[in-house]
Design an enzyme around this catalytic site. Sequence first.
Site, PDB file in Angstrom:
ATOM      1  N   GLY A 293      67.725  67.780  24.985  1.00  0.00           N
ATOM      2  CA  GLY A 293      66.906  67.446  26.148  1.00  0.00           C
ATOM      3  C   GLY A 293      67.316  66.094  26.717  1.00  0.00           C
ATOM      4  O   GLY A 293      68.311  65.969  27.422  1.00  0.00           O
ATOM      5  N   GLY A 294      66.547  65.070  26.389  1.00  0.00           N
ATOM      6  CA  GLY A 294      66.736  63.734  26.970  1.00  0.00           C
ATOM      7  C   GLY A 294      68.174  63.239  26.950  1.00  0.00           C
ATOM      8  O   GLY A 294      68.678  62.714  27.957  1.00  0.00           O
TER       9      GLY A 294
ATOM     10  N   GLU B 114      63.530  74.632  17.398  1.00  0.00           N
ATOM     11  CA  GLU B 114      63.036  73.403  18.016  1.00  0.00           C
ATOM     12  C   GLU B 114      61.625  73.114  17.511  1.00  0.00           C
ATOM     13  O   GLU B 114      60.646  73.640  18.065  1.00  0.00           O
ATOM     14  CB  GLU B 114      63.001  73.539  19.541  1.00  0.00           C
ATOM     15  CG  GLU B 114      64.356  73.750  20.174  1.00  0.00           C
ATOM     16  CD  GLU B 114      64.432  73.175  21.585  1.00  0.00           C
ATOM     17  OE1 GLU B 114      65.445  72.570  21.900  1.00  0.00           O
ATOM     18  OE2 GLU B 114      63.457  73.306  22.349  1.00  0.00           O
TER      19      GLU B 114
ATOM     20  N   HIS C 215      61.123  78.598  25.434  1.00  0.00           N
ATOM     21  CA  HIS C 215      61.017  77.171  25.097  1.00  0.00           C
ATOM     22  C   HIS C 215      59.545  76.843  24.834  1.00  0.00           C
ATOM     23  O   HIS C 215      58.657  77.400  25.484  1.00  0.00           O
ATOM     24  CB  HIS C 215      61.570  76.321  26.245  1.00  0.00           C
ATOM     25  CG  HIS C 215      61.754  74.889  25.848  1.00  0.00           C
ATOM     26  ND1 HIS C 215      60.703  74.007  25.777  1.00  0.00           N
ATOM     27  CD2 HIS C 215      62.853  74.203  25.455  1.00  0.00           C
ATOM     28  CE1 HIS C 215      61.162  72.824  25.369  1.00  0.00           C
ATOM     29  NE2 HIS C 215      62.461  72.920  25.167  1.00  0.00           N
TER      30      HIS C 215
ATOM     31  N   GLU D 150      57.792  74.478  25.700  1.00  0.00           N
ATOM     32  CA  GLU D 150      57.059  73.995  26.882  1.00  0.00           C
ATOM     33  C   GLU D 150      56.572  75.174  27.722  1.00  0.00           C
ATOM     34  O   GLU D 150      55.525  75.106  28.366  1.00  0.00           O
ATOM     35  CB  GLU D 150      57.950  73.030  27.686  1.00  0.00           C
ATOM     36  CG  GLU D 150      58.094  71.702  26.949  1.00  0.00           C
ATOM     37  CD  GLU D 150      59.382  70.951  27.198  1.00  0.00           C
ATOM     38  OE1 GLU D 150      60.107  71.267  28.157  1.00  0.00           O
ATOM     39  OE2 GLU D 150      59.670  70.021  26.412  1.00  0.00           O
TER      40      GLU D 150
ATOM     41  N   GLY E 247      61.142  65.475  22.433  1.00  0.00           N
ATOM     42  CA  GLY E 247      60.821  64.366  23.327  1.00  0.00           C
ATOM     43  C   GLY E 247      60.020  63.253  22.666  1.00  0.00           C
ATOM     44  O   GLY E 247      59.481  62.380  23.335  1.00  0.00           O
TER      45      GLY E 247
ATOM     46  N   SER F 285      64.938  65.895  19.837  1.00  0.00           N
ATOM     47  CA  SER F 285      65.406  64.507  19.711  1.00  0.00           C
ATOM     48  C   SER F 285      66.779  64.396  19.048  1.00  0.00           C
ATOM     49  O   SER F 285      67.038  63.430  18.320  1.00  0.00           O
ATOM     50  CB  SER F 285      64.368  63.646  18.980  1.00  0.00           C
ATOM     51  OG  SER F 285      63.140  63.654  19.701  1.00  0.00           O
TER      52      SER F 285
ATOM     53  N   ASN G 215      69.618  70.746  28.073  1.00  0.00           N
ATOM     54  CA  ASN G 215      68.464  71.287  28.800  1.00  0.00           C
ATOM     55  C   ASN G 215      67.927  70.140  29.646  1.00  0.00           C
ATOM     56  O   ASN G 215      67.270  69.244  29.126  1.00  0.00           O
ATOM     57  CB  ASN G 215      67.411  71.785  27.798  1.00  0.00           C
ATOM     58  CG  ASN G 215      66.127  72.232  28.499  1.00  0.00           C
ATOM     59  OD1 ASN G 215      66.076  72.302  29.729  1.00  0.00           O
ATOM     60  ND2 ASN G 215      65.109  72.535  27.715  1.00  0.00           N
ATOM     61  N   TRP G 216      68.250  70.197  30.931  1.00  0.00           N
ATOM     62  CA  TRP G 216      67.838  69.091  31.808  1.00  0.00           C
ATOM     63  C   TRP G 216      66.329  69.090  32.055  1.00  0.00           C
ATOM     64  O   TRP G 216      65.799  68.130  32.578  1.00  0.00           O
ATOM     65  CB  TRP G 216      68.556  69.196  33.155  1.00  0.00           C
ATOM     66  CG  TRP G 216      70.031  68.939  33.124  1.00  0.00           C
ATOM     67  CD1 TRP G 216      70.794  68.585  32.052  1.00  0.00           C
ATOM     68  CD2 TRP G 216      70.936  69.008  34.249  1.00  0.00           C
ATOM     69  NE1 TRP G 216      72.107  68.426  32.435  1.00  0.00           N
ATOM     70  CE2 TRP G 216      72.214  68.683  33.772  1.00  0.00           C
ATOM     71  CE3 TRP G 216      70.768  69.320  35.602  1.00  0.00           C
ATOM     72  CZ2 TRP G 216      73.337  68.655  34.610  1.00  0.00           C
ATOM     73  CZ3 TRP G 216      71.880  69.292  36.434  1.00  0.00           C
ATOM     74  CH2 TRP G 216      73.151  68.959  35.943  1.00  0.00           C
ATOM     75  N   LYS G 217      65.661  70.190  31.724  1.00  0.00           N
ATOM     76  CA  LYS G 217      64.229  70.353  32.026  1.00  0.00           C
ATOM     77  C   LYS G 217      64.016  70.089  33.519  1.00  0.00           C
ATOM     78  O   LYS G 217      64.891  70.405  34.313  1.00  0.00           O
ATOM     79  CB  LYS G 217      63.383  69.459  31.110  1.00  0.00           C
ATOM     80  CG  LYS G 217      63.734  69.698  29.629  1.00  0.00           C
ATOM     81  CD  LYS G 217      62.758  69.118  28.658  1.00  0.00           C
ATOM     82  CE  LYS G 217      63.194  69.460  27.235  1.00  0.00           C
ATOM     83  NZ  LYS G 217      62.286  68.973  26.214  1.00  0.00           N
TER      84      LYS G 217
HETATM   85  P1  13P Z   1      64.628  66.335  23.454  1.00  0.00           P
HETATM   86  O1  13P Z   1      66.084  66.335  23.051  1.00  0.00           O
HETATM   87  O2  13P Z   1      64.352  65.498  24.669  1.00  0.00           O
HETATM   88  O3  13P Z   1      63.736  66.046  22.301  1.00  0.00           O
HETATM   89  O4  13P Z   1      64.294  67.825  23.925  1.00  0.00           O
HETATM   90  C1  13P Z   1      64.657  68.871  23.100  1.00  0.00           C
HETATM   91  C2  13P Z   1      64.443  70.135  23.836  1.00  0.00           C
HETATM   92  O5  13P Z   1      63.320  70.520  24.104  1.00  0.00           O
HETATM   93  C3  13P Z   1      65.628  70.884  24.261  1.00  0.00           C
HETATM   94  O6  13P Z   1      65.287  72.129  24.749  1.00  0.00           O
END
Ligand code: 13P
Length: 250
Positions: free
Chosen positions: A230-231, A165, A94, A96, A171, A209, A9-11
């Site tokens: 994510g990251g 999640e 998600h 967010e 994050g 994470s 997930n590149w966000k």
């Molecule tokens: P991180 O891997 O950066 O914690 O993000 C997880 C996430 O929200 C994937 O959708």
Amino acid sequence: MNRKLIAGNWKMNASLAGNTALVQAVLAGIGDAACDAAVCVPAPYLAQVQGLLAGSTLALGAQDVSSHEAGAYTGEVSAAMLREFGVRYAIVGHSERRQYHGEDDAVVAEKARQALAAGITPIVCVGETLAQRESGATEEVVKRQMAAVIHTNGHCISEIVVAYEPVWAIGTGKTASPEQAQQVHAVLRTQIKAATSQPGRVRILYGGSMNAANAAQLLAQPDIDGGLIGGASLKPADFLSIISAASNAA
Ligand code: 13P
């Protein structure tokens, strides 16, 4: 057993030049991975990344989809539009989006329905906040979030992917321990089993994470069928190392 699925997930992190470099590096290292893999990219880059992924085993995903089919919904992107760009997966719900865009369980369930109707696999995210975990409400929260999706989608939920999640792990560099994650995945598995005659098709991913160092241990848990990353999905070596851990855990 299902093949594991690793979805990046590149966000809101992308650029034309950066996407080319990232995708090319991932494709150069992916070989014939024994797991499924996907990248969920910001909507404006779908056409570009569709082109970069052509003929590869890496699938294209979106990060959201409208809860409406078509019409006067300024700024929204429909499931049918995503489908035109070869999108296979769409993240829905998600945290967010729940947190910053006010999406509630009913909207998330509708988004999953729109995706399924267009032949796109929704990756339905559920997870508790730190306050909810500390007050012992984790199970109740994730079950309520899942129940809305089950209620709206009925037997079609055998076609979804779920991502657990925990909000406090996203994050933050704090990961749920393999045992903490497994415990919640088992709860979700039981709920899915009660809702469809084909529960075995539903993959439950862990997100929060997940990285090159902790992926193998998380993916070794019996009810963890992959990861939503994510990251670490923005760093080709780290993303490839997670894909490799999933291939070895298969
Ligand atoms: P991180 O891997 O950066 O914690 O993000 C997880 C996430 O929200 C994937 O959708």
